[in-house]
Each structure stands twice: as structure tokens, then as C-alpha cells.
Scaffold this motif. Sequence first.
Motif, short mmCIF file in Angstrom:
data_model
loop_
_atom_site.label_atom_id
_atom_site.label_comp_id
_atom_site.label_asym_id
_atom_site.label_seq_id
_atom_site.Cartn_x
_atom_site.Cartn_y
_atom_site.Cartn_z
N THR A 224 0.86 -1.18 0.00
CA THR A 224 0.00 0.00 0.00
C THR A 224 0.89 1.23 0.00
O THR A 224 1.78 1.36 0.83
N ASN A 226 0.85 5.09 0.32
CA ASN A 226 0.46 6.47 0.56
C ASN A 226 1.76 7.28 0.61
O ASN A 226 2.33 7.51 1.67
N HIS A 228 4.48 10.48 -0.17
CA HIS A 228 4.48 11.93 0.00
C HIS A 228 5.63 12.59 -0.77
O HIS A 228 6.72 12.03 -0.87
N GLU A 259 0.66 10.59 -3.34
CA GLU A 259 -0.73 10.82 -2.96
C GLU A 259 -0.91 12.11 -2.14
O GLU A 259 -2.00 12.63 -2.06
N THR A 260 0.19 12.59 -1.54
CA THR A 260 0.11 13.80 -0.71
C THR A 260 1.29 14.72 -1.01
O THR A 260 2.42 14.26 -1.15
N TYR A 308 -4.80 9.86 4.90
CA TYR A 308 -4.49 8.45 5.09
C TYR A 308 -4.70 7.63 3.82
O TYR A 308 -4.38 6.45 3.79
N THR A 309 -5.22 8.26 2.76
CA THR A 309 -5.75 7.51 1.63
C THR A 309 -4.76 7.32 0.49
O THR A 309 -4.08 8.26 0.09
N GLU A 310 -4.70 6.10 -0.02
CA GLU A 310 -4.02 5.80 -1.28
C GLU A 310 -5.07 5.93 -2.38
O GLU A 310 -5.88 5.03 -2.59
N TYR A 334 0.87 9.43 8.86
CA TYR A 334 -0.12 9.11 7.82
C TYR A 334 0.40 8.16 6.74
O TYR A 334 -0.39 7.53 6.04
N THR A 336 2.44 4.97 4.73
CA THR A 336 2.34 3.51 4.82
C THR A 336 3.72 2.85 4.80
O THR A 336 3.82 1.63 4.65
#
Length: 415
Positions: A224, A226, A228, A259-260, A308-310, A334, A336
Motif C-alpha cells: 500500500t 500512501n 508523500h 498521494e500527498t 491516510y488515503t491511497e 499518515y 504507509t
Amino acid sequence: MSELEQKGSAAKAASRALATRTAQEKNAALLYLADQLEDHAQLLLAANEKDLAAAKEKGTAETMLDRLRLTESRIIEIANGTRQVAALKDPVGEVTQMWQNEDNLTIGKKRVPLGAIGIIYESRPNVTVDAAALCFKAGNSVLLRGGSEAFHSNQALVKVIQAALVHQGFPASAVQLVEDTSRETARKMMKLNQYLDVLIPRGGAKLIQTVVQEATVPVIETGTGNCHIYVDEAADLEMAARILVNAKCSRPSVCNAAETLLVHEKVAARFLPMVEQALADFHVELRAEPQAATILSTYVAASEEDFYTEFLDYILAVKVVASLDEATSHINQYGTGHSEAIITNDYFASQQFQNEVDAAAVYVNASTRFTDGFAFGFGAEIGISTQKLHARGPMGLTELTSSKYIILGQGQIRE
């Protein structure tokens, strides 16, 4: 005995046979397989088209269709990946340490295959060949359980793989497909301890967590992502924009996509409008926290869940931070543990980031999209391990082996 147990038993037997085969024999089989994949491209594309048609009928998003899609060029890439695996050094049989103890015993540590490996994965048909090639080269048998969305593609690929192996004198049971794609069968596979030595899940967060929580077979947790991108106050902003566009947009459906976006408050007013313009061509939705929202002209208010989201889509969470410490704290809370990047010209900031961020891959001034077995020089990968035991990061051949101790004596007994 159920069909699943029969295949598990066959995989266990095949693993013992594979463990003694030479690197030359395995390489010849892989090179033959690569040629066969290219020779059977039209058959594979026809099978894949059935899966794509079914997925489109269900209204599957384009980013997920991209994960499922095979093309002639992708089949060539898969075949070339198989050739790359054949060209890699075989780790099996390597003695990594040798010493003599006080009893004059010669003790060595030797690489051996893991054994029979189960892989539960979702929509990407290339995983079928990548997993088969890597497991096979490392002397392991593999039991594959793909998702229903790629059933026809996986079935066709495994038929080509098995035919190639048999042609080269290997058992077809070295690579098998679980054709029942029901959740119940997947759960039974997770408890196939008497036959499987390890289980590797590849897919979304829900699949991975289900396997981790329910399996009794030992699990290597993967992927997973997530991820940055942190743009520091000392960043080259044009470089940062290029890296961000690549990390987010080159292939948003994969686990190493960003994702962020975290931006230092001292450069946020200059950088965020650049980001907005650079991402506009890709129609990326920006989900911004309040401080970022005061700078952006088009955004959706971010919830805490967004961080927190992928997303695996053209969606990017955006946050302005007051310091490098806040950025690293945010990522460690946050993220993974997959791939994280800092963009900065400050050496000390870059070193602090690499030291303090807890992830499998930590970048300075580069895209997270490089976290990949091919890019790291490992050939195809079995997955990106985000755990800390046994393997971490892109898992190549070495990570698909274990070790045994070999001890040589001259009649010693222990007093």
C-alpha cells in the motif's frame, strides 16, 4: 482432497524438485518462456480483451482499466523482464558466511529457496509473469490466485508459462493458477500451512490487510503506497514541480505514485500556484487543508481521512507545514512506509529527512516512481515490502530465498 489442496500439494512437491535445478537450466527455461510470450501475444491480447470488456461493462475507472490492460508493447516489456530475470545472478546455493568455531567445526550460511510460495493479487496481469519468473529463478514453486477481473488474462498467461516449463523439462506444477476466484477459496489458501511456506499479497489496502489479519501461512506484507512529496523551504521549485507531476501523473494507479504534497509555508505562496497550473492538464483534484486552500484557486476541502488515503487516481492531498519536523511527523503518522521524497538544496535537511522518515525508500530530489525492481536493477519484482522482517522495499531474487546452516566436522561430539 479439494482442488486447492491438490494444487498446494503439487506446489510443495515441485518446490523440492526446483531447489536442486541448476541456474543454467532455469535460465534456459526463462529465455524460452520470454520467446513464447511474444509468440503468443495475439492469444494473450484476445484473452485480455475479454477481461477489459467485462470491466468496462461494470463501469471500472480508467485508471484501474490501465492496470488490467495488456498491449503488444506491454507483452514485449513483460518478455524482456523475464529475460532480465534470466540474466541476473542466481542467489541459490551462495554461501554468504563461513567460519570455524572453537570445536573446529566449519560452519557456513547458505542461501536456499523459500519453498512453495502463494501469491494473492489483483488486476495486473503482468504480476502473473513477474511472480512466476522470480519465484522460479529463486528455486521456488508458486501458487497464484489472481482477481476475477483478470481471470481470462491470467489463465492464458499461466497456460503459456506451464507449456514453456514442460518443454524445458520442468513440472507444470512449478507455476499454478487457482482458478476459483471466490473469497472463500482465497481464505482457504491463506490457511494452507501444510503446503505453502509463505504468502505474499499484492493489491489494494483492503486485500493486503485481509491477508495479514486472516492468514495462518506466514505473510510478507507488500505495497500500500500512501507516498508523500515534501517541498522544503530550500527547494528548487521548478525541479519540485517536475518531480511532483511525474510522481502523481505518470501512472497514478500504481503504489509508488505520490498521494500527498507537503509544502513549507515559506514557499507555499509561490509553489502552490505552480502546482495548480502544472497539474491542470491532468485534471488532478486537489484536496487541500485550510492553509493550502487560502492559496489555491480550485480545490476540494480535505478531510483527515484524505491524508491516510491511497487514491490510485488523479487526486492529490495538499498541506502546508511550518517546518521539516512537521513534515516528517506528518509522514510518519499518515504514511504507509512505502516511498517518501524531499525536494531541497539543503544538505542537512535532506539528511535529517532520510534519517527520520520511516519508509522502505526515502528520496532526495527524485520521484517516488523509481521504487521498482527494474529501476533498482533487480529485474522484475515480486512486490514492494513495507514491513521490516525478512525483506523491505523492492523484493527481487535474494528476498525470495532463505538460508540454512551447513556444518562440516571430523567426528566431533559435544561434551
